[in-house]
Scaffold this active site. Sequence first.
Site, PDB file in Angstrom:
ATOM      1  N   PHE A 140       0.861  -1.181   0.000  1.00  0.00           N
ATOM      2  CA  PHE A 140       0.000   0.000   0.000  1.00  0.00           C
ATOM      3  C   PHE A 140       0.894   1.227   0.000  1.00  0.00           C
ATOM      4  O   PHE A 140       1.739   1.384   0.866  1.00  0.00           O
ATOM      5  CB  PHE A 140      -0.935   0.065   1.216  1.00  0.00           C
ATOM      6  CG  PHE A 140      -1.847   1.253   1.142  1.00  0.00           C
ATOM      7  CD1 PHE A 140      -3.033   1.190   0.412  1.00  0.00           C
ATOM      8  CD2 PHE A 140      -1.509   2.462   1.739  1.00  0.00           C
ATOM      9  CE1 PHE A 140      -3.858   2.302   0.286  1.00  0.00           C
ATOM     10  CE2 PHE A 140      -2.325   3.580   1.609  1.00  0.00           C
ATOM     11  CZ  PHE A 140      -3.509   3.496   0.893  1.00  0.00           C
ATOM     12  N   ASP A 225       9.309   2.831   2.065  1.00  0.00           N
ATOM     13  CA  ASP A 225       8.096   3.581   2.390  1.00  0.00           C
ATOM     14  C   ASP A 225       7.838   3.397   3.880  1.00  0.00           C
ATOM     15  O   ASP A 225       7.308   2.380   4.317  1.00  0.00           O
ATOM     16  CB  ASP A 225       6.920   3.068   1.555  1.00  0.00           C
ATOM     17  CG  ASP A 225       5.622   3.818   1.854  1.00  0.00           C
ATOM     18  OD1 ASP A 225       5.590   4.572   2.857  1.00  0.00           O
ATOM     19  OD2 ASP A 225       4.641   3.652   1.102  1.00  0.00           O
ATOM     20  N   LYS A 254       2.367  10.908   7.576  1.00  0.00           N
ATOM     21  CA  LYS A 254       1.522  10.609   8.737  1.00  0.00           C
ATOM     22  C   LYS A 254       2.008  11.308  10.019  1.00  0.00           C
ATOM     23  O   LYS A 254       1.745  12.475  10.215  1.00  0.00           O
ATOM     24  CB  LYS A 254       1.367   9.100   8.890  1.00  0.00           C
ATOM     25  CG  LYS A 254       0.566   8.519   7.696  1.00  0.00           C
ATOM     26  CD  LYS A 254      -0.004   7.150   7.919  1.00  0.00           C
ATOM     27  CE  LYS A 254      -1.015   6.843   6.812  1.00  0.00           C
ATOM     28  NZ  LYS A 254      -0.649   5.754   5.938  1.00  0.00           N
TER      29      LYS A 254
HETATM   30  C1  LIG Z   1      -0.910   5.801   4.454  1.00  0.00           C
HETATM   31  C2  LIG Z   1       0.193   5.312   3.606  1.00  0.00           C
HETATM   32  C3  LIG Z   1       0.526   5.948   2.400  1.00  0.00           C
HETATM   33  C4  LIG Z   1      -0.292   7.056   1.801  1.00  0.00           C
HETATM   34  O1  LIG Z   1      -0.421   8.168   2.621  1.00  0.00           O
HETATM   35  P1  LIG Z   1      -1.604   9.222   2.362  1.00  0.00           P
HETATM   36  O2  LIG Z   1      -1.263  10.357   3.276  1.00  0.00           O
HETATM   37  O3  LIG Z   1      -2.874   8.537   2.725  1.00  0.00           O
HETATM   38  O4  LIG Z   1      -1.551   9.585   0.924  1.00  0.00           O
HETATM   39  C5  LIG Z   1       1.629   5.488   1.710  1.00  0.00           C
HETATM   40  N1  LIG Z   1       2.356   4.447   2.158  1.00  0.00           N
HETATM   41  C6  LIG Z   1       2.051   3.806   3.308  1.00  0.00           C
HETATM   42  C7  LIG Z   1       2.914   2.673   3.762  1.00  0.00           C
HETATM   43  C8  LIG Z   1       0.947   4.199   4.054  1.00  0.00           C
HETATM   44  O5  LIG Z   1       0.625   3.537   5.167  1.00  0.00           O
END
Ligand SMILES: *Cc1c(COP(=O)(O)O)cnc(C)c1O
Length: 400
Positions: A140, A225, A254
Amino acid sequence: MLTKDFIEIEDKYGAHNYHPLDVVINKAEGVWVYDVDGNKYLDCLAAYSAVNQGHCHPRIVNALKNQAEKVTLTSRAFRNDQLPFFYKEVCELTGYESVLPMNSGAEGVETALKAARKWGYKIKGVEENKGEIITCTNNFAGRTISIISFSSVPEYKDGFGPFTPGFKIIEYGNIEALEKEITNNTVAFLVEPIQGEGGVIVPPDGYLKKAFDLCKKNNVLFIADEIQSGLGRSGKLFAFEYENIRPDITIIGKALSGGCYPISAVLSSKEILGVFRPGDHGSTFGGSPLAAAIARESLKVLVEEKLVENSFNMGKYFREKLRAINSKNVKEIRGKGLFIGVELKHEAKGARRFCEALMARGILCKETHEDVIRFAPPLIITKEQLDWALPKIAEVLTME
Ligand SMILES: *Cc1c(COP(=O)(O)O)cnc(C)c1O
């Protein structure tokens, strides 16, 4: 107005792209949230790890208020007095040389992908438009069209094509698959050190290190990520630290804002981020003085309140206590730090009903995929608060 009245308005006017629990929150503080009917809940999702520092952290809220009264947005057409300090502080804390600020996590990922492609053409010498980026199953990384182009989850893609070319998907955790897929045109390998939305999946020990070494050997950028796993969630500042590697690019988001404002950033070297030239990438809000001031304070709180250490210790305690619950519903309990997944057996008939039962007892969790309950409370959580929650969790996990 009661819960159902708020829900009625929301459902009448809003697009239905989420399936939230029917709790309408109007106040939050620390690990607790309150609903419009006056009920109190322990938040075990922490806005997908955006509120690692706890809800409405007074220091972060103050930083927001103070900055909001001075200057909120200059755009990057002009400079502001907060951005330089955010750059310096985030680089010093994380050990990276250079940083590029964005807003959402998805924009951070897009930025990293653009940097990798351009690095591939300008520095590695891959033929223009031939660059390949390797990603993993069950990933994701956000919701843009390019990002969903490399999703292996059909629901994320259904009806949204045509998709962006140039991505390959290999099995997460499988080092041979990576070795097989790397070619001379491979510019990057994008990976979550722990998959969050995928169900809190921890790859086999040694996988990240081996993948990193393979990337180094083949002059391929290793992109971590860490938008969800980073900034203390895993019990380390970054989940990749468990394997003593230093990714070429790390994406954070985040919790970089303590939940106050969308802030993301791409951390890397001068060489890699140096591929960007004035005019070729940007964002109106990215790097705003408001964002920079909030991010600075969010990082300070993380360090000064020792939240990374607390995540490590409380996570260990939480997992031990969860493992001690004797439940025929549970298939596996996994995770690192306060990033915990409880996978239920198929016969347990889905995680959603367990989340609803937890909510009825004052604990908010969200199922991820069908069968996993994620426990990821704010990193400020105490042993006493966990001890309050554990008997309720035991009651729910052992239900018929
Ligand atoms: C939440 C998330 C994203 C995307 O972040 P948004 O602020 O919702 O665009 C990307 N990578 C990971 C691993 C995430 O948990």
